[in-house]
Design a protein around this motif. Structure first.
Motif, PDB file in Angstrom:
ATOM      1  N   GLU A 198       1.267  -5.617   5.773  1.00 18.73           N
ATOM      2  CA  GLU A 198       0.721  -6.395   4.653  1.00 18.73           C
ATOM      3  C   GLU A 198      -0.550  -5.767   4.107  1.00 18.73           C
ATOM      4  N   LYS A 199      -1.312  -5.138   5.011  1.00 17.16           N
ATOM      5  CA  LYS A 199      -2.528  -4.484   4.527  1.00 17.16           C
ATOM      6  C   LYS A 199      -2.159  -3.253   3.713  1.00 17.16           C
ATOM      7  N   LEU A 201       0.605  -2.742   2.020  1.00 12.92           N
ATOM      8  CA  LEU A 201       1.213  -3.122   0.742  1.00 12.92           C
ATOM      9  C   LEU A 201       0.207  -3.777  -0.197  1.00 12.92           C
ATOM     10  N   GLY A 202      -0.918  -4.243   0.351  1.00  9.39           N
ATOM     11  CA  GLY A 202      -1.905  -4.910  -0.490  1.00  9.39           C
ATOM     12  C   GLY A 202      -1.691  -6.414  -0.554  1.00  9.39           C
ATOM     13  N   THR A 203      -0.626  -6.909   0.067  1.00  5.18           N
ATOM     14  CA  THR A 203      -0.380  -8.349   0.005  1.00  5.18           C
ATOM     15  C   THR A 203      -1.424  -9.115   0.813  1.00  5.18           C
ATOM     16  N   GLU A 205      -4.540  -8.587   0.969  1.00  4.81           N
ATOM     17  CA  GLU A 205      -5.697  -8.818   0.103  1.00  4.81           C
ATOM     18  C   GLU A 205      -5.463 -10.055  -0.768  1.00  4.81           C
ATOM     19  N   VAL A 206      -4.262 -10.134  -1.322  1.00  6.41           N
ATOM     20  CA  VAL A 206      -3.933 -11.264  -2.188  1.00  6.41           C
ATOM     21  C   VAL A 206      -3.972 -12.574  -1.392  1.00  6.41           C
ATOM     22  N   ILE A 207      -3.453 -12.525  -0.168  1.00  8.44           N
ATOM     23  CA  ILE A 207      -3.471 -13.727   0.674  1.00  8.44           C
ATOM     24  C   ILE A 207      -4.910 -14.117   1.009  1.00  8.44           C
ATOM     25  N   LEU A 208      -5.753 -13.113   1.248  1.00 11.33           N
ATOM     26  CA  LEU A 208      -7.132 -13.415   1.615  1.00 11.33           C
ATOM     27  C   LEU A 208      -7.918 -13.993   0.440  1.00 11.33           C
ATOM     28  N   VAL A 209      -7.505 -13.654  -0.777  1.00 10.01           N
ATOM     29  CA  VAL A 209      -8.180 -14.223  -1.948  1.00 10.01           C
ATOM     30  C   VAL A 209      -7.735 -15.669  -2.162  1.00 10.01           C
ATOM     31  N   SER A 210      -6.601 -16.028  -1.564  1.00  9.52           N
ATOM     32  CA  SER A 210      -6.107 -17.403  -1.726  1.00  9.52           C
ATOM     33  C   SER A 210      -6.896 -18.332  -0.811  1.00  9.52           C
ATOM     34  N   PRO A 211      -6.805 -19.644  -1.051  1.00  9.65           N
ATOM     35  CA  PRO A 211      -7.569 -20.586  -0.219  1.00  9.65           C
ATOM     36  C   PRO A 211      -6.982 -20.784   1.178  1.00  9.65           C
TER      37      PRO A 211
ATOM     38  N   GLU B  72     -14.497 -21.110  -0.483  1.00 10.20           N
ATOM     39  CA  GLU B  72     -13.166 -21.726  -0.475  1.00 10.20           C
ATOM     40  C   GLU B  72     -12.853 -22.368  -1.833  1.00 10.20           C
ATOM     41  N   LYS B  75     -12.066 -19.648  -4.235  1.00 14.51           N
ATOM     42  CA  LYS B  75     -10.722 -19.104  -4.033  1.00 14.51           C
ATOM     43  C   LYS B  75      -9.634 -19.995  -4.625  1.00 14.51           C
ATOM     44  N   TYR B  80      -5.586 -13.547  -8.330  1.00 10.98           N
ATOM     45  CA  TYR B  80      -5.958 -12.159  -8.081  1.00 10.98           C
ATOM     46  C   TYR B  80      -4.713 -11.286  -8.102  1.00 10.98           C
ATOM     47  N   LYS B  84      -1.875  -2.621  -6.403  1.00 11.52           N
ATOM     48  CA  LYS B  84      -0.600  -2.256  -5.764  1.00 11.52           C
ATOM     49  C   LYS B  84       0.496  -3.261  -6.118  1.00 11.52           C
ATOM     50  N   ALA B  86       1.361  -5.809  -4.989  1.00 10.99           N
ATOM     51  CA  ALA B  86       1.354  -6.695  -3.837  1.00 10.99           C
ATOM     52  C   ALA B  86       2.360  -7.831  -3.902  1.00 10.99           C
ATOM     53  N   TYR B 104      -0.951 -22.063  -2.498  1.00 12.60           N
ATOM     54  CA  TYR B 104      -1.978 -22.772  -3.266  1.00 12.60           C
ATOM     55  C   TYR B 104      -1.759 -24.284  -3.274  1.00 12.60           C
TER      56      TYR B 104
END
Lengths: 368, 245
Positions: A198-199, A201-203, A205-211, B72, B75, B80, B84, B86, B104
């Protein structure tokens, strides 16, 4: 909770949709147990033996003939002196060496006590123990015949000596060992690789930006592997019992309890590995070299810990699989209860707590 | 209404000052271009605004929430999209959307409606059940954008979203960006394509961790006496002492 279910479902999709992952996860443990298992039970036929016979009398000739005519052994050569024993093993041509004491028949008749030394190559403990068992049985059969004829209480002491691996551990060792290996492999390797993927692929990062809270991310990552590990453990257990005839003498509850603690340890190790690398390949190599190798080499699966150099014995103490394999062996084979493996359970639990704490901390720090 | 406010935002890694005291504001519904050469500090600045990285000093507010005190809340209000794209290649198109909807916290029924709407907007309803790995790159890019704004965030951060895509696909992608902006979503986009900079309402140019220019493309061209953004960028980038171009 919804987040958690959604994310966990996704993890299951990853596993179920990749044929190779599935194969690796479910077939590998079964292949391992079958391969190792038949290593235990395979009949050995036409194994070459060498004989050192200083007596050359009726009894020794008869025993040699009996060994030779059995389907298990082929007489390869007679030695002239005991000095040749070491040499002939080093050449690796023979599997078993039969050494008779001097004046064998005389001692057998008069003192009722004659001696045979069976020497086998302990580097392959399974074969060695099978060969010595067969030879001992054949010698006992001869003794039985002799007793029937002469009506005298003869006794032949067969002494078994295993070169290179004097304290041969039971063949049942293999099953607990494979369990330790399989659980470590699936939990640590698959978890670390799936997070590293996941790291990559960049996914991630997207998950970490989510709440989504980091703890939930970690949990949903490990839940599928936890589940699959339990399925695998059950499969291996079933195969061990019904295919290999390895008994489950202790309680199933204790077996599962110890296994679950060990799975936690392995999952935490996988998380730790994934927190030091961003690449799948590195995660794979670290898990394979850093975790699998010690399990195979140092946990007592292949080589008895007692025979290791002191420094390796020390290292073996911090290998979780060592304690796991010991506990499983005690419960499964020896039939000991939870109270007898409390030490192993305690050590594994401590390892689990420390490693889980460390891996969660690491995972959080990465977000900062 | 201001949806992004950065005030003296600074990020140091040891001695290295990646982002040096930047201050700027972004209005609601604006398309804000964040320009800079590689290594200028764009990504670090954006990571701070997304709550992925803590500022060494300075303050930032995104969607009205402090990036340090309420990451939080920040976010929950942003989307985002990484360079890539993603997406999960082994999930179907709709499964990717459902996943982000679930993450979400959007209710299931609403998710289904939104998936329908999103696919209709992209014009790929027929690909609903296709595995993402078999989609062409341009479609993946659009789908990645749809997942980023699936939960109707106040702001969407796009990190070099058009890398490796042909000019036509880039044009179509910018149409999506405009549609999102029309719906009131603020767009914060980093890019190194200078023609794309012209599409933005306002752009900032970062050099060596500092913002060296910030205005609408039209005003900047006047200010720098340049024909296009490319010339402005080269004038500024020439001053750079770090980075690899």
């Amino acid at each position: 909770m919804r987040q958690f279910i959604t994310f966990t479902r996704k993890e299951f999709y990853h596993i179920l949709r990749d044929r190779w992952t599935m194969l690796m996860l479910l077939a590998f443990p079964l292949i391992m147990i079958i391969l190792f298992g038949f290593g235990i039970t395979t009949e050995i036929k036409n194994s070459k033996i060498a004989v050192y016979d200083p007596s050359k009398d009726l009894a020794t000739q008869n025993i040699i003939k009996k060994l030779e005519t059995s389907e298990y052994f082929i007489l390869s050569e007679y030695l002239n002196s005991p000095d040749q024993i070491e040499l002939i093993f080093k050449e690796g041509k023979i599997g078993l060496m039969v050494v008779f004491s001097e004046r064998f028949y005389e001692n057998l008749i008069h003192t009722g006590d004659a001696q045979i030394l069976l020497i086998a190559d302990g580097t392959d403990p399974n074969t060695a123990s099978t060969l010595t068992n067969y030879a001992s049985r054949i010698i006992m059969m001869y003794l039985q015949e002799l007793t029937d004829i002469e009506h005298l209480p003869f006794q032949i002491n067969t002494e078994v000596k295993l070169l290179y691996n004097p304290t041969l551990e039971g063949a049942y060792n293999i099953v607990p060992g494979v369990m330790g290996m399989v659980l470590m492999l699936i939990c640590a390797l698959m978890t670390s690789v799936s997070i590293a993927r996941e790291k990559e692929l960049g996914t991630m990062e997207v998950i970490l930006v989510s709440p989504m809270p980091p703890l939930l991310i970690v949990l949903s990552k490990v839940v599928p592997y936890f589940t699959i590990s339990l399925i695998n453990f059950t499969n291996v257990l079933i195969l061990a019992v019904f295919l290999l005839g390895v008994p489950v003498n202790g309680s199933l509850f204790t077996l599962y309890l110890v296994s679950i603690i060990f799975i936690f340890v392995a999952l935490a190790l996988g998380l730790l590995i994934s927190s030091v690398t961003n690449r799948q390949l590195v995660a794979l190599l670290m898990s394979a070299m850093g975790l699998m190798m010690p399990v195979v080499m140092l946990s007592g699966l292949m080589f008895p810990i007692e025979n290791m150099p002191l420094i390796l014995q020390g290292i073996a103490q911090i290998i979780p699989a060592k304690w796991y394999i010991e506990a499983i062996r005690d419960v499964m084979i020896k039939g000991l209860g939870p109270a007898d493996v409390i030490k192993e359970i305690g050590i594994l639990s401590l390892m689990a707590v420390v490693l889980i704490g460390a891996s969660l901390k690491k995972f959080k720090i990465r977000l900062e | 209404m201001k949806v992004i406010e950065a005030e003296n935002l600074t990020k140091k890694f040891g001695q290295f000052v990646a982002v040096d005291n930047i201050s700027f504001q972004v209005e609601k519904g604006e398309i804000f271009g964040f320009l800079g050469a590689n290594g200028a500090g764009k990504t670090t600045a954006m990571r701070m605004l997304c709550g992925l990285s803590k500022p060494t000093s300075g303050q930032g507010k995104v969607a009205g929430f402090d990036i340090e005190q309420q990451p939080e809340k920040v976010k929950a209000n942003i989307g985002y999209m990484s360079q890539k794209f993603a997406l999960y290649e082994d999930l179907r198109v709709w499964e990717n959307l459902r996943l982000y909807g679930g993450i979400y916290g959007i209710p299931s029924r609403e998710i289904n409606e939104k998936i329908h709407a999103a696919l209709a907007q992209l014009g790929i309803e027929n690909e609903k059940d296709t595995m993402v790995k078999s989609l062409p790159l341009g479609w993946k890019q659009k789908l990645a954008f749809s997942t980023a704004i699936f939960h109707d965030p106040k702001i969407v951060f796009l990190d070099e979203p058009t890398g490796g895509v042909d000019p036509l696909a880039r044009r179509q992608f910018w149409e999506l960006i405009y549609e999102a902006a029309d719906r009131g979503i603020t767009v914060f986009v980093t890019t190194h394509y200078m023609d794309e900079a012209e599409y933005c309402n306002r752009v900032s140019v970062m050099v060596d961790g500092k913002i060296e220019a910030l205005d609408s493309p039209k005003n900047l061209k006047k200010q720098f006496d340049a024909k296009n953004m490319d010339q402005i960028f080269h004038q500024l980038a020439r001053k750079a002492t770090r980075g690899n171009n």
